[in-house]
Design a protein around this motif. Structure first.
Motif, short mmCIF file in Angstrom:
data_model
loop_
_atom_site.label_atom_id
_atom_site.label_comp_id
_atom_site.label_asym_id
_atom_site.label_seq_id
_atom_site.Cartn_x
_atom_site.Cartn_y
_atom_site.Cartn_z
N THR A 125 0.91 -1.10 0.06
CA THR A 125 -0.19 -0.40 -0.54
C THR A 125 0.64 0.98 0.10
N ILE A 126 1.91 1.55 0.53
CA ILE A 126 2.25 2.49 0.70
C ILE A 126 4.37 1.88 0.75
N SER A 127 4.85 2.79 1.00
CA SER A 127 6.66 2.76 1.00
C SER A 127 7.06 3.25 2.06
N ARG A 128 7.86 2.99 3.32
CA ARG A 128 8.57 4.03 4.23
C ARG A 128 8.85 4.90 3.60
N TRP A 129 9.21 5.28 2.17
CA TRP A 129 8.74 6.95 1.87
C TRP A 129 7.87 7.58 1.79
N THR A 130 6.65 6.92 1.49
CA THR A 130 5.37 7.80 1.41
C THR A 130 5.31 8.67 1.81
N GLU A 131 4.80 9.58 1.71
CA GLU A 131 4.60 11.12 2.84
C GLU A 131 3.02 11.13 2.11
N ILE A 132 2.38 11.60 3.28
CA ILE A 132 1.26 11.92 3.38
C ILE A 132 1.11 13.63 3.77
N GLU A 133 0.39 14.20 3.75
CA GLU A 133 0.13 15.44 3.89
C GLU A 133 -1.12 15.56 5.31
N ASP A 134 -0.74 15.89 6.66
CA ASP A 134 -1.48 16.41 7.66
C ASP A 134 -2.37 17.46 7.51
N GLU A 135 -3.89 17.49 7.35
CA GLU A 135 -4.32 17.97 7.67
C GLU A 135 -5.00 18.71 8.64
N GLY A 136 -4.18 17.74 9.20
CA GLY A 136 -5.83 18.19 11.18
C GLY A 136 -6.47 17.61 11.65
N GLY B 164 -3.47 23.34 17.26
CA GLY B 164 -4.00 23.94 16.21
C GLY B 164 -3.23 23.72 14.70
N ALA B 165 -1.85 23.11 14.93
CA ALA B 165 -1.06 23.58 13.73
C ALA B 165 -0.96 22.15 12.96
N THR B 166 -0.23 21.72 12.57
CA THR B 166 0.02 20.04 11.91
C THR B 166 1.07 19.87 11.89
N HIS B 167 1.65 17.65 10.95
CA HIS B 167 2.66 17.58 11.40
C HIS B 167 3.06 18.24 9.37
N GLY B 168 2.19 19.08 8.98
CA GLY B 168 2.93 18.69 7.17
C GLY B 168 2.98 17.51 6.52
N LEU B 169 3.86 17.68 5.35
CA LEU B 169 4.53 16.58 5.08
C LEU B 169 5.27 15.57 5.47
N ILE B 170 5.09 14.19 5.32
CA ILE B 170 5.82 13.59 6.64
C ILE B 170 5.81 11.99 6.20
N ASN B 171 7.02 11.29 6.25
CA ASN B 171 6.63 9.90 5.72
C ASN B 171 6.14 9.09 7.23
N VAL B 172 6.09 7.20 6.95
CA VAL B 172 5.82 6.73 8.19
C VAL B 172 6.66 6.87 9.18
N MET B 173 8.39 6.88 8.97
CA MET B 173 9.56 7.40 10.12
C MET B 173 8.93 8.09 10.86
#
Length: 689
Positions: free
Chosen positions: A413-424, A445-454
């Motif tokens: 489904t994903i790789s370790r480098w797959t990034e997902i945008e945290d929209e809160g 009220g903040a988010t983590h932004g675009l991050i990978n699974v690690m």
């Protein structure tokens, strides 16, 4: 002619020899039997009786040879019926005895099934065996088994010739002793009447001063607890009830034997329980012992060496207690959440064997005062009898996210480098009114932004795992959780709750028809350790050890080896057993191990391990539980990161957030990696090298 004379003479000689032999035999019998009987040194009126000698129970030790539970010498009072009844005034002697017992506040063995005071009524003995003995007593007396309790008391007063000027209390007390003694006449399998066990020195001195004929002091042993630690693991012993007797009668147990009721005492009952002996005693009419010997020698039980490290157990219990009490006092941060913290647990396990090094539950209690303080402990609102480590399943919170990581990567489904945008706010199910949030967004009220699974593991980003879980699906996630031991028996020797995994089958079992369907939103909640996921701290520790072993999970165990009673023979040595195996890809392993490592170096577990000199991998968790108050807190860890040796799981009810529990794990690691390896708090003895 000469031949006839010779034959005649031979016949006469044979006859003469036969007569002489007969005379000699009679004389020999007279000397050996008749005269010996006349010279028998045993005085007339002496009594020989048999006493069952309870074998000493085996000891329970920690892995370093410290005796956790052993035995101490004790004294029992027994009554020999023949001596008592052949002496003058047996009833008066018994009255003096029971009156003194009442004055001293001593309880004695009383199986007579009638209330102590008027109006007399029958009481439930709780044992079908003793009920049967009572019926035998009535039958032997020729009485109807339906006789009323008041009528029975009247009859026994008359049969036992109790004086009319005695009080009702005195009559009832003496009747109970006479009843016990009579049972020994009617039922040959019953042992000598043990009036009291483990009598203290002062009471023993006072009672023996009465000089009651037939009242003898015999030595025995009772359980002694050498530590206040590990109460939920060590367990207690108690007398058998009717159900127990059905189990153990065929194993040669006496009907009043003490057996393990819970904990290790129960789990290893047959190893710890010895083989009782029989002592033959001959005494004079006035109670002096003429001769005593063992017809059957008692054989002590085997000793159990556990996997528990007493030093680590001490650190785990003390650190857990300090954390919970500190939370109640101060809470966490400005919010003060956690002041309602209730209880918690810690489990420490060797990852390559499944051996449990420490298993702590708070609040706890002292086994040495267990019986005395039972009512108070039972009424405690924090429920100290609960074995939270093994018996209570909890929502794991974010400590579950390694499951979702492995399932997502190894399903493609994903790789370790797959990034997902945290929209809160996760809006995929907005139309259904379900919009879960990332914790960071909720609090700041903040988010983590675009991050990978690690990174998502390190900062515990819920949003990332909502989406990763949705894409992966519940089947792959649930299969991974099961293979890692979540919601499955750990194999521990003690009773344990197996918990449950959030999946369609579980939901169908828990919910009424019409509300039992599984939806993608359920998968999203399950992916972060919520929904219907419920696991014990022991399961979380076993799961963490499996992560450290790249998917190899060992059966959890508290047994290291079984040793003979004299410590000279190794009876059995426990061997590691693989419980399950999950083939984890290199990529999935790298993802969760790096993510857990980063949680310590810069993420949610950073504050507890800043500057720590052992590289560890950890994951924090904060779990909603639906019962009001602060969130539950969870924390898992394995160390060292590059070659794991131990795994730790910590859980606190209403502990607010998992990051605060890292200090408990750090305390345990420091003790484990210290030069001593463990802290001895009880001197080792009789160890087998």
């Amino acid at each position: 002619m000469n031949q006839h004379k010779f034959a005649f003479r031979v016949g006469v000689l044979v006859l003469l020899i036969a007569v002489m032999a007969g005379v000699f035999s009679v004389r020999l019998h007279n000397v050996q039997i008749t005269q010996a009987a006349e010279q028998d040194p045993t005085p007339s009126g002496s009594v020989t009786y048999h006493t069952r000698v309870t074998a000493a129970r085996g000891e329970i030790l920690d892995r370093n040879g410290n005796v956790l539970v052993g035995n101490r010498a004790s004294y029992n009072l027994v009554i020999v019926r023949e001596v008592l009844m052949s002496a003058d005034a047996p009833n008066e002697n018994l009255r003096r005895l029971v009156d003194l017992c009442s004055e001293l506040g001593l309880e004695y063995t009383d199986h007579f099934p009638v209330t102590q005071e008027k109006p007399y009524a029958y009481v439930d003995s709780g044992s079908s065996l003793w009920d049967g003995y009572f019926r035998t007593f009535l039958t032997e007396r020729g009485w109807d088994t339906d006789v009323s309790a008041p009528q029975l008391i009247r009859w026994l007063k008359e049969i036992y010739h109790l004086p009319a000027d005695w009080t009702e209390e005195e009559c009832r007390r003496v009747i109970s002793l006479r009843y016990e003694l009579d049972l020994r006449r009617y039922i040959g399998t019953l042992d000598t009447y043990v009036l009291m066990t483990d009598v203290d020195a002062l009471s023993l001195a006072a009672i023996t001063e009465l000089n009651i004929p037939g009242l003898n002091v015999e030595t025995s042993s009772v359980r002694q607890y050498n530590t206040t630690l590990a109460a939920h693991i060590l367990g207690t012993i108690g007398k058998m009830n009717g159900t127990d007797w059905e189990t153990y009668e065929s194993k040669g147990y006496a009907m009043d034997a003490y057996i393990g009721k819970d904990g290790l005492e129960q789990a290893f009952e047959e190893e710890l329980h010895g083989s009782d002996g029989t002592r033959v005693t001959t005494i004079t009419a006035d109670g002096n012992i003429l001769e005593e010997h063992y017809a059957v020698d008692p054989v002590a039980g085997n000793n159990i060496e556990t996997t528990i490290d007493l030093g680590l157990q001490k650190v785990a219990e003390e650190s857990l207690a300090a954390k919970i009490l500190g939370l109640r006092e101060n809470g966490v941060g400005a919010s003060g959440n956690g002041k309602d913290a209730e209880g918690g647990a810690v489990v420490v396990m060797k990852v390559k064997t499944g051996e449990v090094l420490a298993c702590a539950s708070y609040p706890t209690y002292d086994l040495s005062t267990y019986n005395t303080n039972y009512n108070e402990l039972a009424a405690d609102p924090y429920k100290p009898f609960n074995n939270r480590a093994l018996g209570l399943p909890y929502p794991p919170g974010s400590t579950y996210k390694m499951v979702t990581t492995i399932a997502a990567i190894d399903s493609g489904t994903i790789s370790r480098w797959t990034e997902i945008e945290d929209e809160g706010v996760y809006t995929r199910f907005e139309d259904a009114g379900y919009m879960p949030r990332c914790m960071l967004y909720t609090t700041t009220g903040a988010t983590h932004g675009l991050i990978n699974v690690m990174k998502a593991l390190a900062v515990s980003c819920n949003y990332y795992f909502y989406e990763a879980g949705y894409r992966t699906g519940i089947t792959a996630i649930d299969n991974t959780a099961k293979a890692l031991g979540l919601g499955e028996p750990t194999g521990i020797e003690l009773p344990e709750a197996t918990g449950r995994r959030a999946n369609p089958e579980t939901k169908k079992e828990l919910y009424d028809e019409g509300h039992d369907g599984w939806y993608d939103a359920d998968t999203v909640a399950a992916s972060i350790g919520q929904s219907e996921n419920r696991f014990t701290p022991l399961q979380l520790c076993s799961y963490t050890a499996a992560l450290a072993n790249r998917g190899v999970r060992y059966t959890a165990t508290l047994l290291k080896r079984v040793l003979s009673s004299d410590y000279q023979k190794l009876i059995r040595e426990n061997q590691p057993v693989v419980a399950s195996t999950l083939n984890i890809s290199d990529e999935a392993y790298a993802a969760y191990s790096e993510g857990m490592r980063e949680a310590v170096t810069s993420g949610t577990a950073y504050s507890a391990f800043v500057g720590y000199d052992v590289a560890v991998c950890a994951k924090t968790g904060t779990a909603q539980h639906g019962s009001g108050g602060s969130d539950n807190a969870s924390f898992v860890l394995y160390a060292p990161a590059d070659d794991p040796e131990i795994a730790i799981a910590v859980y606190v009810e209403k502990g607010a957030q998992g990051g605060t529990l890292g200090t408990i794990a750090r305390d345990i690691l420091t003790a484990y990696f210290s030069e001593a390896g463990s802290t001895d708090t009880v001197p080792a003895e009789n160890t087998l090298n």
